[in-house]
Design a protein around this motif. Structure first.
Motif, short mmCIF file in Angstrom:
data_model
loop_
_atom_site.label_atom_id
_atom_site.label_comp_id
_atom_site.label_asym_id
_atom_site.label_seq_id
_atom_site.Cartn_x
_atom_site.Cartn_y
_atom_site.Cartn_z
N MET A 1 0.83 -1.18 0.00
CA MET A 1 0.00 0.00 0.00
C MET A 1 0.88 1.24 0.00
SD MET A 1 -3.31 1.54 1.60
CE MET A 1 -4.30 0.26 1.37
N LYS A 2 0.51 2.19 -0.79
CA LYS A 2 1.27 3.43 -0.98
C LYS A 2 0.69 4.53 -0.09
CE LYS A 2 0.44 6.28 -4.81
NZ LYS A 2 0.61 6.67 -6.19
N LYS A 3 1.57 5.28 0.57
CA LYS A 3 1.16 6.40 1.42
C LYS A 3 1.92 7.64 0.97
CE LYS A 3 1.22 7.99 6.21
NZ LYS A 3 1.71 7.69 7.57
N CYS A 4 1.19 8.69 0.62
CA CYS A 4 1.81 9.95 0.21
C CYS A 4 2.14 10.78 1.44
CB CYS A 4 0.89 10.72 -0.72
SG CYS A 4 0.63 9.87 -2.29
N ILE A 5 3.33 11.36 1.44
CA ILE A 5 3.82 12.15 2.57
C ILE A 5 3.94 13.61 2.14
CG2 ILE A 5 5.74 12.48 4.20
CD1 ILE A 5 4.35 9.72 4.49
N VAL A 6 3.42 14.51 2.97
CA VAL A 6 3.57 15.94 2.75
C VAL A 6 3.97 16.57 4.09
CG1 VAL A 6 2.43 18.09 2.08
CG2 VAL A 6 1.87 15.97 0.89
N SER A 7 5.01 17.37 4.08
CA SER A 7 5.49 18.04 5.29
C SER A 7 5.20 19.52 5.20
CB SER A 7 7.00 17.83 5.45
OG SER A 7 7.50 18.64 6.49
N ASN A 8 4.66 20.09 6.27
CA ASN A 8 4.43 21.54 6.33
C ASN A 8 5.73 22.31 6.52
OD1 ASN A 8 1.62 21.34 6.03
ND2 ASN A 8 1.35 21.00 8.23
N ASP A 9 6.82 21.60 6.84
CA ASP A 9 8.10 22.25 7.06
C ASP A 9 9.01 22.22 5.84
OD1 ASP A 9 7.47 22.87 9.74
OD2 ASP A 9 8.02 20.84 10.36
N ALA A 10 8.50 21.73 4.73
CA ALA A 10 9.23 21.71 3.46
C ALA A 10 8.46 22.55 2.46
CB ALA A 10 9.38 20.28 2.96
N PRO A 11 9.13 23.02 1.40
CA PRO A 11 8.43 23.83 0.40
C PRO A 11 7.31 23.02 -0.26
CG PRO A 11 10.69 23.40 -0.29
CD PRO A 11 10.53 22.81 1.06
N LYS A 12 6.21 23.70 -0.54
CA LYS A 12 5.09 23.04 -1.21
C LYS A 12 5.54 22.54 -2.58
CE LYS A 12 1.56 25.70 1.08
NZ LYS A 12 0.45 26.61 0.99
N PRO A 13 5.10 21.35 -2.96
CA PRO A 13 5.43 20.86 -4.30
C PRO A 13 4.95 21.85 -5.36
CG PRO A 13 4.52 19.09 -2.97
CD PRO A 13 4.34 20.36 -2.19
N VAL A 14 5.78 22.04 -6.38
CA VAL A 14 5.45 23.00 -7.44
C VAL A 14 4.77 22.33 -8.63
CG1 VAL A 14 7.26 24.64 -6.79
CG2 VAL A 14 7.77 22.81 -8.42
N GLY A 15 4.40 21.08 -8.47
CA GLY A 15 3.73 20.34 -9.52
C GLY A 15 2.92 19.21 -8.94
N PRO A 16 2.42 18.34 -9.80
CA PRO A 16 1.58 17.23 -9.35
C PRO A 16 2.41 16.05 -8.82
CG PRO A 16 1.69 17.23 -11.73
CD PRO A 16 2.46 18.44 -11.26
N TYR A 17 3.00 16.23 -7.65
CA TYR A 17 3.78 15.16 -7.01
C TYR A 17 3.74 15.36 -5.51
CZ TYR A 17 7.46 18.74 -6.78
OH TYR A 17 8.17 19.88 -6.54
N ALA B 1 13.12 17.52 6.84
CA ALA B 1 11.74 17.75 7.25
C ALA B 1 10.80 16.69 6.68
CB ALA B 1 11.29 19.15 6.81
N ILE B 2 11.05 16.29 5.45
CA ILE B 2 10.22 15.27 4.81
C ILE B 2 10.47 13.91 5.44
CG2 ILE B 2 9.76 14.08 2.63
CD1 ILE B 2 10.60 16.83 1.27
N LEU B 3 11.73 13.57 5.65
CA LEU B 3 12.06 12.31 6.32
C LEU B 3 11.39 12.24 7.69
CD1 LEU B 3 15.88 12.08 5.48
CD2 LEU B 3 14.10 10.52 4.63
N LYS B 4 11.52 13.31 8.46
CA LYS B 4 10.95 13.36 9.81
C LYS B 4 9.43 13.19 9.77
CE LYS B 4 10.82 16.24 13.93
NZ LYS B 4 11.21 17.51 14.54
N GLU B 5 8.78 13.83 8.83
CA GLU B 5 7.31 13.71 8.71
C GLU B 5 6.90 12.26 8.54
OE1 GLU B 5 3.42 14.96 8.72
OE2 GLU B 5 5.13 16.28 9.01
N ALA B 6 7.72 11.49 7.86
CA ALA B 6 7.40 10.08 7.60
C ALA B 6 7.96 9.14 8.67
CB ALA B 6 7.95 9.69 6.23
N GLY B 7 8.65 9.70 9.68
CA GLY B 7 9.22 8.86 10.72
C GLY B 7 10.56 8.25 10.36
N PHE B 8 11.27 8.87 9.44
CA PHE B 8 12.59 8.41 9.00
C PHE B 8 13.64 9.46 9.39
CE2 PHE B 8 9.81 5.88 6.45
CZ PHE B 8 10.51 4.78 6.00
N SER B 9 14.88 9.12 9.20
CA SER B 9 15.98 10.07 9.44
C SER B 9 17.07 9.83 8.39
CB SER B 9 16.56 9.87 10.84
OG SER B 9 17.30 8.67 10.90
N PHE B 10 18.11 10.66 8.44
CA PHE B 10 19.22 10.48 7.51
C PHE B 10 19.89 9.12 7.68
CE2 PHE B 10 19.41 15.28 7.24
CZ PHE B 10 19.01 15.34 5.92
#
Length: 125
Positions: free
Chosen positions: A1-17, A60-69
């Motif tokens: 199952m696919k889950k889309c991740i969006v972080s409020n602490d990263a720039p908004k996507p500038v396209g359909p992704y 910020a995106i990694l953190k939103e998804a519960g991941f790290s570097f």
């Protein structure tokens, strides 16, 4: 199952992704430019400043998804000029200090003002 991740602490996507897509234990983070999430504009006059902002956005995106570097297994780097390779690595080596992920670096024409774009794949065991 696919889950889309969006972080409020990263720039908004500038396209359909999505910022990232999680499938099972894998996270695929879309390419990030040195865009300030508040202004929505590319910032940083040099490769080091832009690289720092790119990785701040990725973090910020990694953190939103519960991941790290530490979970990053693959990095794709797109430089507007391979002459910036050494300076990019100076910043990169402060983020990844051991157990380095696999990496590809290529020279690519980027948006005006963008010196670097980075996407990553992360995985959890």
């Amino acid at each position: 199952m696919k889950k889309c991740i969006v972080s409020n602490d990263a720039p908004k996507p500038v396209g359909p992704y999505s910022h990232a897509v999680q499938v099972g234990n894998f996270l695929f983070v879309s390419g990030q430019l040195a865009i300030n999430p508040m202004s929505g504009k590319i910032e940083g006059d040099d490769i080091k400043a832009q690289t720092q902002l790119v990785f701040k956005n990725i973090e910020a995106i990694l953190k939103e998804a519960g991941f790290s570097f530490e979970d990053v297994v693959k990095v794709n780097v797109y430089l507007s000029s391979l002459e910036d390779f050494a300076k990019f690595n100076e910043v990169y080596s402060t983020i990844f200090t051991q157990n380095y992920p696999a990496r590809t670096t290529v020279e690519a024409k980027l948006l005006p003002g963008a010196l670097v774009e980075v996407d990553v794949i992360a995985a959890k065991e």
